[in-house]
Design a protein around this motif. Structure first.
Motif, PDB file in Angstrom:
ATOM      1  N   UNK A 164      36.170  46.157  42.371  1.00 34.75           N
ATOM      2  CA  UNK A 164      36.677  44.866  41.921  1.00 34.75           C
ATOM      3  C   UNK A 164      36.803  43.868  43.070  1.00 34.75           C
ATOM      4  N   UNK A 165      36.397  42.650  42.802  1.00 37.35           N
ATOM      5  CA  UNK A 165      36.468  41.586  43.792  1.00 37.35           C
ATOM      6  C   UNK A 165      37.766  40.808  43.714  1.00 37.35           C
ATOM      7  N   UNK A 166      38.006  39.979  44.747  1.00 36.68           N
ATOM      8  CA  UNK A 166      39.230  39.173  44.832  1.00 36.68           C
ATOM      9  C   UNK A 166      39.014  37.831  44.158  1.00 36.68           C
ATOM     10  N   UNK A 167      38.643  37.862  42.900  1.00 38.49           N
ATOM     11  CA  UNK A 167      38.393  36.636  42.143  1.00 38.49           C
ATOM     12  C   UNK A 167      38.870  36.845  40.715  1.00 38.49           C
ATOM     13  N   UNK A 168      39.260  35.752  40.089  1.00 44.68           N
ATOM     14  CA  UNK A 168      39.786  35.801  38.727  1.00 44.68           C
ATOM     15  C   UNK A 168      38.641  35.640  37.729  1.00 44.68           C
TER      16      UNK A 168
END
Length: 285
Positions: A164-168
């Motif tokens: 998972x990436x650090x983006x919404x």
């Protein structure tokens, strides 16, 4: 939680343009689970997982979460129909053993008999195992496998190392139970690609189509938390609620009596981590 992933749902394919095998068919296995990364209290990655290398002496295929020889499952897998299918996870996982994890998929090119872990030296991919939890508080200190109808709930999707990436950008939809939803993400027949959010779970407005959903899971990298109203809190108004239904009619929230008179039901949870407007990004968690 206390349930195995569907048989055949965890599989790698080597069929398609630019992919394939040459020479005699070898076998595949997997590494131990990757070490856990570290995060800040806000879920921001601080130290990435060190990962695992294929063919490492002294190691064997992960057996805490995935079935192996002693449980009738083979840790040295012969590909079939252009697929490498891993055994199912145990159906007893709960508490400390119910965690999201990652393993590397390893290949032995028909060398030395492929009967020892050290012969599987070629990494051919990573396999992510997600965990979905049903929560009735924002802290999710207690998680459940279901809820009574009309009780507000949230969904927490725990992310394996590196997934998972650090983006919404993540999205979720609750869809009608279907065998096709169990197919791997890469399979063109995966039901999550075309399934739509069911009308019996509110609030309304999550998805306009199978690939246009709005309720997001936030920017954390350790998990994505879906409340149904993008607030990050589980509240009586705005959270996911399973509206009672009789004869395929969804009733309004004031029908509290349906807690006692409606039948039990199941749904599948479809998730995409990013690029959710693409059908290929959706898969069951």
């Amino acid at each position: 939680k206390k349930s195995s992933n569907a048989a055949g749902s965890c599989a790698l394919t080597y069929d398609g343009a630019g992919r394939g095998l040459e020479g005699n068919l070898g076998k595949s296995t997997w590494t131990p689970a990757f070490p856990a990364p570290t995060y800040t209290s806000a879920g921001v990655l601080t130290t990435a997982s060190a990962g695992r290398s294929c063919g490492t002496s002294g190691e064997v295929a992960e057996s805490r979460y995935i079935g192996v020889d002693s449980d009738g499952a083979d840790r040295f897998i012969t590909p079939s129909s252009n697929k490498i299918t891993l055994p199912q996870t145990y159906g007893t996982l709960t508490g400390d053993t119910l965690v999201a994890f990652t393993v590397a998929a390893c290949y032995c090119p028909d060398s030395g008999g492929c009967d020892a872990h050290t012969e599987y030296t070629q990494q051919i991919g990573r396999v992510f195992f997600f965990v979905t939890r049903v929560c009735v508080t924002s802290a999710c200190t207690l998680d459940f496998v279901g809820v009574v109808r009309k009780v507000p709930f949230a969904l927490r999707v725990d992310c394996p190392p590196g997934a998972c990436g650090a983006a919404d950008n993540s999205r979720v939809k609750l869809v009608t139970l279907a065998v096709a939803n169990n197919l791997p993400k890469w399979d063109a027949g995966n039901g999550c690609r075309s399934a739509v959010h069911v009308s019996t779970i509110g609030p309304a407005g999550n998805c306009e189509s199978a690939t246009n959903c709005s309720f997001s899971g936030g920017a954390r990298q350790d998990y994505k938390f879906f409340t149904g109203d993008n607030s990050g809190a589980v509240a009586a108004v705005g959270s996911f609620t399973w509206l009672g239904d009789i004869a395929d009619v969804a009733y309004a929230a004031d029908r509290y009596d349906l807690r006692h008179k409606s039948a039990a039901g199941d749904v599948d949870v479809c998730f995409c981590e990013s690029d959710c407007s693409s059908a290929e990004s959706w898969f069951k968690v």
